[in-house]
Design a protein around this motif. Structure first.
Motif, PDB file in Angstrom:
ATOM      1  N   UNK A   1       0.729  -1.217  -0.003  1.00 18.77           N
ATOM      2  CA  UNK A   1       0.095  -0.071  -0.061  1.00 18.77           C
ATOM      3  C   UNK A   1       0.971   1.323  -0.143  1.00 18.77           C
ATOM      4  N   UNK A   2       1.930   1.246   0.690  1.00 14.47           N
ATOM      5  CA  UNK A   2       3.009   2.303   0.875  1.00 14.47           C
ATOM      6  C   UNK A   2       3.530   2.641  -0.606  1.00 14.47           C
ATOM      7  N   UNK A   3       3.676   1.650  -1.214  1.00 15.20           N
ATOM      8  CA  UNK A   3       4.448   1.740  -2.570  1.00 15.20           C
ATOM      9  C   UNK A   3       3.609   1.861  -3.765  1.00 15.20           C
ATOM     10  N   UNK A   4       2.048   1.930  -3.495  1.00 14.78           N
ATOM     11  CA  UNK A   4       1.164   2.269  -4.601  1.00 14.78           C
ATOM     12  C   UNK A   4       0.972   3.683  -4.875  1.00 14.78           C
ATOM     13  N   UNK A   5       0.651   4.117  -6.029  1.00 16.59           N
ATOM     14  CA  UNK A   5       0.243   5.323  -6.285  1.00 16.59           C
ATOM     15  C   UNK A   5      -1.456   5.349  -6.073  1.00 16.59           C
ATOM     16  N   UNK A   6      -1.970   4.566  -5.819  1.00 13.30           N
ATOM     17  CA  UNK A   6      -3.319   4.407  -6.073  1.00 13.30           C
ATOM     18  C   UNK A   6      -4.033   5.331  -4.823  1.00 13.30           C
ATOM     19  N   UNK A   7      -4.861   5.790  -4.746  1.00  8.09           N
ATOM     20  CA  UNK A   7      -5.589   6.609  -3.776  1.00  8.09           C
ATOM     21  C   UNK A   7      -6.687   5.638  -3.070  1.00  8.09           C
ATOM     22  N   UNK A   8      -7.138   4.811  -3.845  1.00  7.18           N
ATOM     23  CA  UNK A   8      -8.073   3.797  -3.589  1.00  7.18           C
ATOM     24  C   UNK A   8      -7.738   2.431  -3.521  1.00  7.18           C
ATOM     25  N   UNK A   9      -7.963   1.629  -2.586  1.00 10.27           N
ATOM     26  CA  UNK A   9      -7.148   0.292  -2.284  1.00 10.27           C
ATOM     27  C   UNK A   9      -8.370  -0.489  -1.845  1.00 10.27           C
ATOM     28  N   UNK A  10      -8.716  -1.434  -2.299  1.00  7.79           N
ATOM     29  CA  UNK A  10      -9.791  -2.559  -1.896  1.00  7.79           C
ATOM     30  C   UNK A  10      -9.037  -3.895  -2.063  1.00  7.79           C
ATOM     31  N   UNK A  11      -9.373  -4.486  -0.657  1.00  9.89           N
ATOM     32  CA  UNK A  11      -8.511  -5.887  -0.357  1.00  9.89           C
ATOM     33  C   UNK A  11      -9.678  -6.867  -0.094  1.00  9.89           C
ATOM     34  N   UNK A  12      -9.626  -7.827  -0.913  1.00  9.62           N
ATOM     35  CA  UNK A  12     -10.542  -8.982  -0.699  1.00  9.62           C
ATOM     36  C   UNK A  12      -9.909  -9.890   0.393  1.00  9.62           C
TER      37      UNK A  12
END
Length: 333
Positions: free
Chosen positions: A268-279
């Motif tokens: 999550x820290x290394x992602x540029x995404x502002x929206x994260x979804x985890x199944x």
């Protein structure tokens, strides 16, 4: 195909939640970090997103590349090859015959000897295809065909002692469905991919979707037949069930309790995404309380889920605890 954890039946629910945040999916990069059987990536493509699909297992990335974006000419060429393959009545004594049938030494009842020989011959024929897209489509069809005749109880870490009815059917390819659109496909450890400088020069994901393994059972031994079929590398087999040396290829920190949480944080820290979804689900090695504690702004969506049963045996004892499917929603500032 046999694949535990597929989101095929949950996609409508998942994307109903995701799409509430999105007005123009065609402007958004959607990164499916652990693509598995490909159902989420394909759904996102149909929903209009620009999709990046990744998985640690080679067979998963092959499925996505082979089932998305074929031209009509490529598809028709593939169908001609499939018809040719299915006219073959006798195979060869190759790797699958030597290692994964009743005539192997030692005997491993994954396939009948006839089917193992057909798998060997058709796999050899597939490699004569120069067009990578057609080749991957044929491999995808081959994986589905393997699933239809394999003598297992859902995963491939072990075989059944006697052939069940489906395993006695003849190995044949059928024309599997394709998805219109395009996709960028990767076969990497997801954290390594997110840190890769070359990847970052081309991609900045807006949405990150993670569907990791939930427990300590690694996917390497669970799907080693798929992986070997795609890689066609004839690895040395190990043990009674003939596993490949999967630890050097597909070992996942998501399956290790002491590593899992920190691994997720790093992703999550290394992602540029502002929206994260985890199944995830209530049987997972990470608990709901741990997610709440470490991600205080998380929003949790949940629904009851049917528990997977590998067989219908009356003597087998299954966990009767209620199973809950979670979709954790995290927004980064």
């Amino acid at each position: 195909m046999d694949y535990i954890g597929s989101k095929l039946k949950l996609n409508n629910w998942i994307f109903e939640i995701i799409n509430k945040h999105i007005d123009h999916p065609e402007k958004m990069f959607f990164l499916d970090a652990c693509s598995g059987s490909g159902s989420v990536s394909k759904y996102a493509i149909k929903a209009g997103y620009q999709v990046i699909s990744n998985d640690l297992m080679k067979f998963s990335s092959t499925i996505i590349n082979g089932s998305v974006g074929l031209t009509k000419t490529q598809y028709n060429t593939a169908l001609e090859k499939i018809n040719k393959f299915n006219s073959i009545n006798q195979g060869i004594d190759g790797y699958f015959y030597t290692n994964f049938c009743d005539e192997s030494s030692p005997p491993r009842f994954y396939f009948t000897a006839k089917n193992a020989r057909l798998i060997d011959l058709i796999r050899k024929e597939i490699d004569f295809t120069n067009d990578l897209k057609i080749r991957d489509y044929l491999l995808y069809c081959g994986l589905e065909a393997i699933s239809r005749v394999s003598n297992t109880a859902g995963v491939q870490a072990a075989f059944l002692k006697k052939y069940k009815d489906r395993a006695k059917n003849t190995f044949k390819l059928v024309n599997e469905n394709i998805t219109e659109g395009s996709v960028s496909v990767f076969n990497r450890d997801i954290l390594s991919l997110l840190k890769d400088k070359e990847f970052r020069t081309k991609y900045q994901e807006d949405i990150l979707y993670i569907d990791p393994p939930y427990n300590q059972r690694q996917y390497g031994p669970n799907y080693h037949l798929y992986e070997t079929f795609v890689r066609n590398d004839n690895p040395q087999t190990k043990g009674l069930t003939g596993l490949r040396n999967w630890k050097n290829e597909s070992y996942s920190n998501f399956c290790v309790k002491k590593n899992c949480l920190q691994f997720l944080k790093s992703i999550i820290d290394n992602s540029t995404a502002k929206l994260i979804f985890i199944s995830y689900n209530s049987d997972g090695i990470l608990h709901e309380k741990e997610i709440k504690t470490n991600f205080p702004t998380v929003k949790i969506h949940e629904r009851d889920q049917r528990r997977f049963k590998s067989d219908t045996s009356e003597t087998r004892t299954y966990n009767d605890k209620k199973l809950i499917e979670y979709l954790f929603e995290i927004q980064k500032k």
